[in-house]
Design a protein around this motif. Sequence first.
Motif, short mmCIF file in Angstrom:
data_model
loop_
_atom_site.label_atom_id
_atom_site.label_comp_id
_atom_site.label_asym_id
_atom_site.label_seq_id
_atom_site.Cartn_x
_atom_site.Cartn_y
_atom_site.Cartn_z
N TRP A 1 0.84 -1.19 0.00
CA TRP A 1 0.00 0.00 0.00
C TRP A 1 0.88 1.25 0.00
CZ3 TRP A 1 -5.46 -0.55 0.80
CH2 TRP A 1 -5.88 -1.84 1.09
N ASN B 1 0.49 5.31 0.46
CA ASN B 1 -0.49 6.25 0.99
C ASN B 1 -0.61 7.49 0.09
OD1 ASN B 1 -2.37 7.27 2.75
ND2 ASN B 1 -0.86 8.13 4.16
N GLU C 1 -7.53 7.85 -1.94
CA GLU C 1 -6.60 8.12 -0.85
C GLU C 1 -5.43 7.15 -0.77
OE1 GLU C 1 -9.44 10.28 2.37
OE2 GLU C 1 -9.72 8.11 2.21
N ASN C 2 -5.52 5.99 -1.40
CA ASN C 2 -4.44 5.00 -1.34
C ASN C 2 -4.35 4.25 -2.66
OD1 ASN C 2 -3.84 5.21 1.63
ND2 ASN C 2 -5.97 4.55 1.76
N CYS D 1 -2.95 0.32 -3.97
CA CYS D 1 -2.50 -0.98 -3.47
C CYS D 1 -2.15 -1.90 -4.63
CB CYS D 1 -3.60 -1.63 -2.63
SG CYS D 1 -3.13 -3.24 -1.93
N HIS E 1 6.13 10.26 -3.94
CA HIS E 1 5.18 9.54 -3.08
C HIS E 1 5.56 8.09 -2.79
CE1 HIS E 1 2.26 12.79 -2.92
NE2 HIS E 1 2.46 12.98 -4.22
N THR F 1 5.89 6.05 3.38
CA THR F 1 4.50 5.98 2.92
C THR F 1 4.06 4.54 2.64
OG1 THR F 1 4.98 6.11 0.54
CG2 THR F 1 4.84 8.20 1.76
N ARG G 1 -0.84 9.69 9.58
CA ARG G 1 -2.11 9.49 8.90
C ARG G 1 -2.73 10.83 8.55
NH1 ARG G 1 -2.33 5.69 13.20
NH2 ARG G 1 -1.91 3.59 12.41
N ARG G 2 -3.66 10.79 7.63
CA ARG G 2 -4.32 12.02 7.20
C ARG G 2 -5.06 12.66 8.37
NH1 ARG G 2 -4.36 12.11 1.59
NH2 ARG G 2 -3.93 10.07 0.63
N ARG H 1 -6.56 -1.04 5.68
CA ARG H 1 -7.46 0.04 6.07
C ARG H 1 -7.23 0.43 7.53
NH1 ARG H 1 -11.86 2.87 4.90
NH2 ARG H 1 -13.38 3.31 6.54
N LEU I 1 -3.89 2.51 7.65
CA LEU I 1 -3.82 3.78 6.94
C LEU I 1 -4.97 4.73 7.25
CD1 LEU I 1 -2.65 2.49 3.46
CD2 LEU I 1 -1.32 3.85 5.06
#
Length: 441
Positions: A53, A55, A106-107, A109, A202, A207, A245-246, A393, A396
């Motif tokens: 993943w 982020n 948002e992610n 994978c 990124h 991340t 995290r956001r 999930r 993140l």
Amino acid sequence: MVWNLPLLESGNPDNELSVQQDGAVVRRTVLPGGVRVLSEQLPGQRSASIGAWVNVGSRDERSGHFGSTHFLEHLLFKGTKRRTAMDIAEAFDAVGGEANAVTGKENTCYYARVLDTDLPMAVDVISDMVTSALIDPDELETERGVILEELAMNDDDPGDVVHEKFSETVLAGHDLGRPIGGTPETINAVPREAVWEHYQNHYQPETLVFTAAGNIDHDALCAQISDELVRGGWNLTPGATPRVRRDTTPIEGIGLEGRELTVTRQVEQANVIIGSTGITGTDERRFQLSVLSAVLGGGMSSRLFQEIRERRGLAYSTYCFGSSHVGIGTFGLYAGCAPSKIDEVSKLMVVELEKMADSGITESELKRSIGQLSGSLVLGLEDSGSRMNRLGRAELVTGELLSLQESLERIKSVTREEVQTLAAELAARPRSVVRVGPFAA
């Protein structure tokens, strides 16, 4: 049991977490560089799922980079310093495994499902893709055409169009409102240099999160991931901290007024979504929303299905949905019907939502929805891929991993009063309407 997932520093004596959950061992390690590894060991299972993943999602793109996140999802399969695109494809085909990727708002994978004995191969290939993608100019131009065809395919599906336009309409003014895959204009415009810059900015150790579920040896997995990332040229600095995290602060100023949008398509069946902003991905009421959605539009016994399809025969498909992001979400009512019936169906959907807001749900509806959600949750977790996604999930987005028992208890604790209160809140929000069909725009 709720397992909290703090953002620990690598090299810290406390950078290891382990817990027994539902007969499985769940472990989490922060490696040098801030790379996080979470695994769920499922004794006796012969398959294993692994996900890498990153982020970053479409909401993180800036002007000039729009579409880059989805572009990278494609390009990482097109070759590295050690492998051609065919090598990557053959590696998984040769063992009967499957590999794919998904880009979200948002992610991103990159994942694979293989036999447990083939997990080292999957880790090797996916790590190589993440660290060492070439982003070859010729491959990029070829893939540009592929992505344009993908967008054209989606644009030919009125169901895809209505959902995409609904998100754009409700979340207008925020980056989350932009389409994940980009648009033909942005895909045609984005240069190789911008995609490469997006990749370099990124795709970094802090991340990156690896999650795995199945017949997993966590220590061996961590050791191999460390070796593969170093082999790919990444600098795994001891003591580095994972990216925070956001910010979960609710996003203000979005969806404050209802809008209407009509997209003209010469199709036999019209599609409509009516809705508003919803709840965030970290909102404690997400279990209440699940129950609300199950009763209102989550199955054949739901109110929308029974009223619109079974009693009146006005639609084949009708349901409600919630899409949750960090800081904001959307909630919508969907139906596909004859263009001449669009107004009648739209009115009926709104009436059912407002009935729930005014009168709540019955005790039998509550029990039925709890049973539906509980069974779906248990059956879903029989798949190693679902468990791998659950770990991603948790790491993140929510920062907590609920055991199966805790999740079931939270579902069972939902009350009729809570569902009615949430329904009233959603029904009172500014309502947008998006239609796709043979209508004048």
